[in-house]
Write an enzyme that holds these catalytic residues in place. Sequence first.
Site, PDB file in Angstrom:
ATOM      1  N   ALA A  57      65.893 -21.306  23.152  1.00  7.91           N
ATOM      2  CA  ALA A  57      66.846 -21.126  24.248  1.00  7.91           C
ATOM      3  C   ALA A  57      67.609 -22.410  24.606  1.00  7.91           C
ATOM      4  O   ALA A  57      67.899 -23.171  23.433  1.00  7.91           O
ATOM      5  CB  ALA A  57      66.354 -20.595  25.332  1.00  7.91           C
ATOM      6  N   SER A  58      67.989 -22.792  25.711  1.00  7.47           N
ATOM      7  CA  SER A  58      68.801 -23.754  26.164  1.00  7.47           C
ATOM      8  C   SER A  58      68.195 -25.088  26.015  1.00  7.47           C
ATOM      9  O   SER A  58      68.947 -26.228  25.999  1.00  7.47           O
ATOM     10  CB  SER A  58      69.284 -23.653  27.605  1.00  7.47           C
ATOM     11  OG  SER A  58      69.955 -22.292  27.518  1.00  7.47           O
ATOM     12  N   THR A  59      67.025 -25.194  25.543  1.00  9.17           N
ATOM     13  CA  THR A  59      66.332 -26.556  25.377  1.00  9.17           C
ATOM     14  C   THR A  59      67.004 -27.282  24.224  1.00  9.17           C
ATOM     15  O   THR A  59      66.791 -28.698  24.147  1.00  9.17           O
ATOM     16  CB  THR A  59      64.657 -26.369  24.984  1.00  9.17           C
ATOM     17  OG1 THR A  59      64.770 -25.602  23.974  1.00  9.17           O
ATOM     18  CG2 THR A  59      64.089 -25.706  26.288  1.00  9.17           C
ATOM     19  N   LYS A  81      70.261 -27.251  23.509  1.00  9.75           N
ATOM     20  CA  LYS A  81      71.764 -27.564  23.735  1.00  9.75           C
ATOM     21  C   LYS A  81      71.884 -28.842  23.537  1.00  9.75           C
ATOM     22  O   LYS A  81      72.996 -29.119  23.118  1.00  9.75           O
ATOM     23  CB  LYS A  81      72.043 -26.911  24.979  1.00  9.75           C
ATOM     24  CG  LYS A  81      72.243 -25.280  25.181  1.00  9.75           C
ATOM     25  CD  LYS A  81      72.675 -24.866  26.468  1.00  9.75           C
ATOM     26  CE  LYS A  81      72.730 -23.445  26.454  1.00  9.75           C
ATOM     27  NZ  LYS A  81      72.988 -22.877  27.755  1.00  9.75           N
TER      28      LYS A  81
END
Length: 615
Positions: free
Chosen positions: A330-332, A334
């Site tokens: 997920a966004s980890t 980014k």
Amino acid sequence: MRRSRVTIQNHTEEAALFKRRALFTFAVVVILISILLSNLYYLQVTSHTDYQTRANENRVRVIPVAPNRGLIFDRNNNIVANNLPVYSLEMIPEKVANLEHIIAELGKLFPLEEGFIEDTQERLKYHRRFKAFTLIKQLSEKQVAKFSINQHKFPGLSIAAGLNRYYPQGESLTHLLGYVARINSKDREKISIDDKEGMYAATNQIGKQGIEKFYEDILHGIPGSTEEEVNNRGRVIRTLKHIPPEAGRDLQLTIDITLQNKAIELLQGRRGAVVALDPNNGEILAMVSSPSYDPNLFVQGISSRNYSNLLNSTQKPLINRATQGQYAPASTVKPLLALAGLEHNFVTDKTKIWDPGFWQIPNVERKYRDWKRWGHGWVDLYTSVAHSCDIYFYDLAYKMGIQNIADFMQPFGFGESTGIDIHEESSAILPDKGWKRARYNQPWYIGDTISIGIGQGYWTATPIQLAYSTSILATKGQRFRPHLLKQVIGEPETNASSNLAPIKLKNEANWNIISNAMYQTAHKYGGSAYSLFKDSPYKAAVKSGTGQVFGIAEDAQYDEETVQEHLKDNALFVGWAPYNNPKIAVAVVLENAGWGSANAGPIAKGMFDSYLLDN
């Protein structure tokens, strides 16, 4: 009148006959003596060693003596795997006149299982009467004391002491320590292939998982032996020689048991994993997989019922989620995607895009939604990381393409095992065109790349991979292989061998840009973790993530109240602290917990507080 018989003697012929018979007899005697001498030579010279060995084997019995298994300590010398004495009740059958009476008297001291007498009598049928026979395998200290007081009533019975593996922390360290258990047929086959039968001649246990298995050769030790002279019935006459065993070597781990227990406390029994490591050397400070189980159940042999309960549990306690759990990052990821964009010159730290709440592939009607349905407006790299803007990373992934992303992420540990010193690790999935073709025999679509831009789609990672990649960001490219062993006690520490080639960027200033973006996530108003760290006495760099477990339709909304529990989003959180002098990097994954910063964030914050403030 009867006539007398006249005998005519031929002395020459008689002499010749006697000579022939004498020669024949002599030849037979010579042949027999030759056979005798030949056999005697064969026995005394040619096969002397063989028959001497057989005779000695009948006369001399070699009994292997098991070594004590090495102990295991945490980084602060707290013992986490010990050897404790275990007591059994033994009997010399020939010294027991009335077995039923003896067992009846034993039953007055402590309870015996139903059918104990019948079972004992059945086992005795195949046991020599002068050899020690185990009546009861495990006695408590209270039972030992009771028997010792009354031992005069039990001729032929005595207490025998041994050592058993014991894990004082119980469930806390199961998935990293592993456990020892009885050697099975599969283990025997492996021992035979490795030509180590002699090492396990006196041992019936072996490391099965975790540290116990990975460092089995160090922990096991070298067996000794006792030579005894016995008679033709196997009774011991005397002891000829004793070679003491060499105990296994002790290990010191990198784990901090205080921090480990803090992680367990913060998880509160929820499904998930926490990994904390020192980014400056790769030492794992804590590694928790929840739920867990008690490894002591396996040491003496777990019951079928208990093992079935563990195996069939919907909570899957046997899986080491920290190294085997595969989750969409997920966004980890980014910050890493932003770093890739900077390196490939697709963006700068000042590049801005407009976020209306959705993004579209050129000339395609489908809309890819932002988590914030009304959008973030104008965003640059810093705000897109701090506010976790999906639109920015949809656009960036579209510009970079899947192969640029995959090639950049591989050195950060994705798509391969980290090399942690336990066998139970998954490499997870870092997808690209070749992977999809090999796995599904399908081409790679642009839409696949867009999902990768927010850490979704085919991309999966383990918590140990997330912690490792975060530590590389914290140290600006320095890479240290995650490891649990600090040192074999009495030998130098192992840190130096964990160094890997650092990651070199075209522009080293890009490290600072990404670190600053993660700093703003924690300390700038509006950052997704600002509420957690606004009053913190130390500065941190963090990133939260919320991983979808299933896909939803283009215009549908995710309703946490109506979604089944096992389909709810996973909560993720990564980061390090202090910001300018990193001492700890943490990755947290909570299964089906929902929003990352709200649910996984407090666990990471608690780990930082415990390590930096409580210590």
